[in-house]
Design a protein around this motif. Structure first.
Motif, PDB file in Angstrom:
ATOM      1  N   GLY A 171       0.842  -1.182   0.000  1.00 36.07           N
ATOM      2  CA  GLY A 171       0.000   0.000   0.000  1.00 36.07           C
ATOM      3  C   GLY A 171       0.882   1.238   0.000  1.00 36.07           C
ATOM      4  O   GLY A 171       2.116   1.153   0.038  1.00 36.07           O
ATOM      5  N   ASN A 195      -5.376   2.916  -1.464  1.00 31.59           N
ATOM      6  CA  ASN A 195      -5.041   1.728  -0.662  1.00 31.59           C
ATOM      7  C   ASN A 195      -6.176   0.708  -0.665  1.00 31.59           C
ATOM      8  O   ASN A 195      -5.931  -0.508  -0.680  1.00 31.59           O
ATOM      9  N   GLN A 199      -5.689  -3.031  -1.977  1.00 32.92           N
ATOM     10  CA  GLN A 199      -5.990  -4.148  -1.085  1.00 32.92           C
ATOM     11  C   GLN A 199      -7.024  -5.093  -1.704  1.00 32.92           C
ATOM     12  O   GLN A 199      -6.868  -6.315  -1.665  1.00 32.92           O
ATOM     13  N   SER A 202      -5.412  -7.058  -4.408  1.00 26.39           N
ATOM     14  CA  SER A 202      -4.512  -8.072  -3.837  1.00 26.39           C
ATOM     15  C   SER A 202      -5.296  -9.312  -3.430  1.00 26.39           C
ATOM     16  O   SER A 202      -4.890 -10.436  -3.714  1.00 26.39           O
ATOM     17  N   PHE A 209      -1.591  -8.082   0.909  1.00 27.69           N
ATOM     18  CA  PHE A 209      -1.497  -6.624   1.015  1.00 27.69           C
ATOM     19  C   PHE A 209      -0.636  -6.242   2.214  1.00 27.69           C
ATOM     20  O   PHE A 209      -0.794  -6.780   3.318  1.00 27.69           O
ATOM     21  N   PRO A 211       0.266  -2.896   4.308  1.00 26.47           N
ATOM     22  CA  PRO A 211       0.079  -1.458   4.546  1.00 26.47           C
ATOM     23  C   PRO A 211       1.338  -0.834   5.151  1.00 26.47           C
ATOM     24  O   PRO A 211       1.985  -1.437   6.004  1.00 26.47           O
TER      25      PRO A 211
END
Length: 542
Positions: A171, A195, A199, A202, A209, A211
């Protein structure tokens, strides 16, 4: 009780490390060597490439991840040549789709992939002037939808090329932390949307994912030191890598490629070492002659059926290592393969003195011994027929014959020995192993299917393609001698993995082809440098 190959590959490193710390002068028989490899491919934009806050190139988060792998004991093949500053998610996808780029082969070879894409799709829509920004929500929404489609498509292609490879998708962080709070409020929905799109893509594409927004927001002045540049310092990249590693570290024992070498000072010690790694305990042991192969060749299916390791003798006496392994196993029964000319009465008496109940399966010659072993296995509609005057073909097929309960019977080139013919009377199907040079095409076998090639390694490849199911593990032994392959064949059988044959100083192209085509990654190499040189083991994981 049997152990398994994955357990052995994982545990040998710790055993070796502790042994070296405690007893530096230990015997060779106690040494287990392991080398673990990871092929790491980093894809993406300037963050994967390592562009710094002053626009110079430095260590990006993939470089720090490569360092983490090395610190964890991996030999790392690291490639970030497909990480291109300024790339959008569409450009990353285009590279993945284009066979001419060479990226598809890198994907197929990779054990671990990281991907970052999408920030440039969004950044090109943001205009800055005097601390203010201008952003079109409609264009942003369209761009975010495209990012999601591009990343999901990229992941789909990656997993078509390499179904098992883990892909970690990053992300993004707030690249404008120095702007006023009211401006931050304008940017926040776009960053959150980016993001969320990454996500979701993904999850859809089978990626993981990662972050990084919170990690980069903490002490951002150090991690993003230039208010006029969206790129991090190396401290920022290290913080990103730490977020990746939190996800990656728990699974690093299944990542990469590995070789374990299991060996003793001679074939007798190697057999005992293989037994120790394969069985916690065993009711029965098979005793075969270690300096002559004829009677031993056909023993793997019987050993598999009896859940018994094969231990070796020189024909005249039991070695100290064999006696110690029998004691460790707590064995109560021993089966000798071959007549008294192969394994002497003295050995039978030694086994009896150890408190074992001893049975002997032996005929007047190798063909009769094979027929007697076949009888011990019980009825089977299918049998394997191999050349009786050499060992590679019989050993290559032995793990598969064992798993299916097929007896291994032996033949001459131009005639079927009487004992073999008798054993084949009730057999409905036959696998004939080897070409016409070893078993003539003039010989007739019921519903015979020939598995053969120009060399022993071609024949082994044909056997693999006929019998072997999906696996990432293999047992490796020299194809120029029989002893290590024989004792390792039972271990290969119980783990349902192939037994690969190599030369002492060379990896045959046929064997390398099997490794590459079938995604084999973890190898237990049997025997010391005198059997399989380290250079050959290294080529298995290149």
């Amino acid at each position: 009780m049997k152990k398994n190959l994955k357990h052995s590959l994982k545990m040998l490193t710790g055993a070796m490390t502790m042994a070296l710390v405690m007893t530096p002068t230990m015997a060779l028989a106690e040494m287990k060597e392991e080398h673990t490899y990871v092929d790491y491919l980093a894809l993406g934009d300037s963050l994967a490439a390592g562009v710094l806050y002053d626009n110079s190139l430095g260590k990006g988060y993939p470089d720090f991840l490569a360092d983490e792998f090395k610190e964890d004991g991996f030999h790392v093949d690291f490639n970030k040549s497909f990480a291109v500053p300024g790339y959008t998610s569409k450009q990353v996808l285009a590279d993945i789709q284009d066979p001419a780029k060479g990226l598809q082969k890198e994907i197929m070879d990779a054990d671990t992939i990281t991907l970052d894409a999408g920030a440039n799709d969004l950044l090109q829509l943001i205009e800055q002037k005097d601390g203010r920004i201008s952003i079109d929500p409609v264009k942003v929404q369209a761009a975010l939808q495209e990012v999601g489609v591009n990343i999901a498509t990229s992941l789909g292609i990656i997993h078509q090329l390499n179904p098992d490879v883990p892909v970690y998708v990053m992300g993004y962080y707030n690249a404008f932390p120095y702007l006023p709070q009211e401006t931050q409020a304008q940017l926040k929905p776009a960053l959150d949307g980016l993001n969320q799109a990454i996500q979701a893509a993904s999850v859809q594409g089978g990626g993981v994912f990662v972050p990084v927004e919170e990690a980069m927001a903490d002490n951002f002045q150090v991690k993003l030191p230039n208010p006029q540049n969206v790129h991090p310092s190396e401290a920022g990249y290290e913080a990103m890598a730490d977020e990746f590693w939190k996800v990656m570290e728990p699974v690093t024992d299944t990542v990469g490629k590995s070789t374990v070498r299991l060996y003793g000072q001679d074939r007798y010690e190697t057999a005992a070492e293989i037994s120790e790694e394969s069985w916690e305990a065993a009711e029965t042991v098979i005793i075969a002659r270690g300096n002559e192969y004829p009677d031993a060749l056909v023993g793997t299916p019987l050993a598999y059926q009896l859940e018994a390791p094969i231990l070796l003798t020189n024909g005249a006496k039991l070695s100290k290592e064999t006696v110690e392994e029998i004691d460790r196993l707590g064995a109560k029964n021993a089966v000798i393969l071959g007549g008294e000319g192969a394994v002497s009465e003295k050995i039978e008496a030694e086994l009896d003195d150890l408190g074992l109940s001893v049975d002997r399966i032996g005929g007047d010659d190798r063909f009769e011994t094979a027929a007697f072993v076949s009888n011990e296995l019980g009825n089977s509609e299918t049998a394997v027929v191999a050349y009786g005057y050499d060992f590679p073909d019989a050993l290559a097929v032995a793990p598969y014959a064992a798993q299916h309960g097929y007896p291994i019977l032996l033949t001459d080139t131009d005639s079927i020995p009487e004992a073999t013919g008798f054993a084949l009377q009730d057999v409905e199907n036959t696998y004939v192993i080897g070409g016409a040079g070893v078993i003539s095409e003039e010989l007739s076998f019921k519903n015979g299917e020939r598995l053969a090639g120009d060399t022993r390694y071609d024949t082994a490849a044909a056997i693999y393609n006929e019998f072997q199911g999906p696996t990432s593990h293999a047992v490796v032994a020299t194809g120029q001698d029989f002893a290590d392959a024989l004792t390792g064949s039972v271990f290969a059988a119980i783990n349902e993995v192939p037994l690969l044959l190599v030369n002492k100083d060379d990896l045959p192209q046929q064997t390398k082809g099997l490794v590459m085509e079938n995604g084999l990654k973890h190898f237990m190499v049997l025997g010391g440098e005198g059997a399989v040189e380290s250079g050959v083991a290294e080529k298995l994981v290149e």
